[in-house]
Write a protein that holds these residues in place. Sequence first.
Motif, mmCIF file in Angstrom:
data_model
loop_
_atom_site.group_PDB
_atom_site.id
_atom_site.type_symbol
_atom_site.label_atom_id
_atom_site.label_comp_id
_atom_site.label_asym_id
_atom_site.label_seq_id
_atom_site.Cartn_x
_atom_site.Cartn_y
_atom_site.Cartn_z
ATOM 1 N N PRO A 94 44.587 17.921 37.253
ATOM 2 C CA PRO A 94 44.562 19.231 37.923
ATOM 3 C C PRO A 94 43.251 19.474 38.687
ATOM 4 O O PRO A 94 43.282 19.958 39.824
ATOM 5 N N GLY A 152 45.467 16.207 30.046
ATOM 6 C CA GLY A 152 44.107 16.697 30.205
ATOM 7 C C GLY A 152 43.936 17.399 31.534
ATOM 8 O O GLY A 152 44.846 17.412 32.371
ATOM 9 N N GLY A 153 42.757 17.969 31.759
ATOM 10 C CA GLY A 153 42.518 18.749 32.969
ATOM 11 C C GLY A 153 42.026 17.943 34.156
ATOM 12 O O GLY A 153 41.807 18.507 35.236
ATOM 13 N N THR A 206 44.123 24.779 32.781
ATOM 14 C CA THR A 206 45.021 25.031 31.653
ATOM 15 C C THR A 206 46.403 25.454 32.131
ATOM 16 O O THR A 206 46.516 26.219 33.099
ATOM 17 N N PRO A 207 47.468 24.968 31.457
ATOM 18 C CA PRO A 207 48.803 25.426 31.847
ATOM 19 C C PRO A 207 48.992 26.917 31.573
ATOM 20 O O PRO A 207 49.970 27.510 32.027
ATOM 21 N N TYR A 209 54.072 22.740 33.624
ATOM 22 C CA TYR A 209 54.320 21.530 32.842
ATOM 23 C C TYR A 209 53.001 21.186 32.168
ATOM 24 O O TYR A 209 51.947 21.650 32.605
ATOM 25 N N VAL A 210 53.057 20.381 31.116
ATOM 26 C CA VAL A 210 51.838 20.120 30.346
ATOM 27 C C VAL A 210 51.376 18.679 30.539
ATOM 28 O O VAL A 210 52.132 17.736 30.333
ATOM 29 N N LEU A 211 50.120 18.529 30.956
ATOM 30 C CA LEU A 211 49.519 17.208 31.152
ATOM 31 C C LEU A 211 48.629 16.885 29.952
ATOM 32 O O LEU A 211 48.397 17.745 29.097
ATOM 33 N N LEU A 244 43.102 28.347 35.639
ATOM 34 C CA LEU A 244 44.099 27.935 36.632
ATOM 35 C C LEU A 244 44.955 26.775 36.131
ATOM 36 O O LEU A 244 44.469 25.893 35.416
ATOM 37 N N SER A 245 46.210 26.794 36.570
ATOM 38 C CA SER A 245 47.185 25.753 36.239
ATOM 39 C C SER A 245 47.658 25.128 37.554
ATOM 40 O O SER A 245 47.567 25.748 38.602
ATOM 41 N N ILE A 246 48.170 23.889 37.487
ATOM 42 C CA ILE A 246 48.781 23.347 38.716
ATOM 43 C C ILE A 246 50.302 23.402 38.653
ATOM 44 O O ILE A 246 50.972 22.939 39.563
ATOM 45 N N GLY A 247 50.859 23.977 37.613
ATOM 46 C CA GLY A 247 52.314 24.091 37.557
ATOM 47 C C GLY A 247 52.768 24.216 36.118
ATOM 48 O O GLY A 247 52.010 23.960 35.187
HETATM 49 N N1 ADE Z 1 46.141 20.867 31.506
HETATM 50 C C1 ADE Z 1 47.286 20.401 30.987
HETATM 51 N N2 ADE Z 1 48.323 20.729 31.763
HETATM 52 C C2 ADE Z 1 47.818 21.426 32.826
HETATM 53 C C3 ADE Z 1 48.386 22.040 33.973
HETATM 54 N N3 ADE Z 1 49.696 22.025 34.211
HETATM 55 N N4 ADE Z 1 47.559 22.657 34.830
HETATM 56 C C4 ADE Z 1 46.234 22.694 34.591
HETATM 57 N N5 ADE Z 1 45.649 22.142 33.523
HETATM 58 C C5 ADE Z 1 46.421 21.511 32.645
#
Ligand code: ADE
Length: 254
Positions: A144, A140-141, A88-89, A136-138, A131-134
């Motif tokens: 990441p 889906g997970g 998750t972001p 910004y919003v993707l 946890l997030s990878i950065g």
């Molecule tokens: N799901 C949507 N955006 C994400 C992000 N930046 N990092 C992890 N999960 C995500």
Amino acid sequence: MNFHILTLFPEMVMGGLNTSITGRAMEKGLISVEAINIRDYSHDKHRHVDDAPYGGGAGMVMQPGPVCEAYEDLCGRLGKKPRVIYMTPQGKVFNQKIAQELAEEEDLVFLCGHYEGIDERALELICTDYLSIGDYVLTGGELPAMVMIDCISRLVPGVLNNEVSAEVESFHDNLLEYPQYTRPEIFRDMAVPPVLLTGHHKNIEEWRRKQSIKRTLERRPDLLEGAVLSKKERKYLEELLAEDSETDRQEMKE
Ligand code: ADE
């Protein structure tokens, strides 16, 4: 190390991770990756796993039942309750230190959401980490999860061919990696730095450390605070900083 991915898109994660170094690590039995399709735990004949949000608003929310049941089924098979990381972001930003910590686990579950996310009750019941990878919003997970699994896998002994490189590469000691060169010795009039051709290991090591320091200062100065430098290296860093402020002064004059 066994990775279990709870997802609506099993073919997406398996396709990516079956390839290259992680794929080879799977073949060698150093890691295992399984994708569990949350849709297999749907409660209706159309295999729906999402519904409109209570309180209104855009998009759909993944229902808690299929997510929890997919996890509980896995726990039953494993005979234990592994850590569950929700992608998750809103989570803490993943980094090398977190990767090292997670690499100590025997089993890890990656929970991938889609649409507007997952019903909060399922997250409360099963998630141990967010946890997030950065920032910004993707959509889906899955991406990441693939990023994190790739990063953690290369820390598993035997996954990389040369054991030292997992440590030496970028972020070891909080310094970026030095530049690398291979044949040809001259490429489009650009020569390989002469010291690398001398075979003098001590000089090469010193040159590489200096390059790491210089590069970190140029590209990621925020990392330097946590870097462990010798007295001589600290002096070199101070020289670079002095050069920088001299250049700044010259530019101000111009
Ligand atoms: N799901 C949507 N955006 C994400 C992000 N930046 N990092 C992890 N999960 C995500």
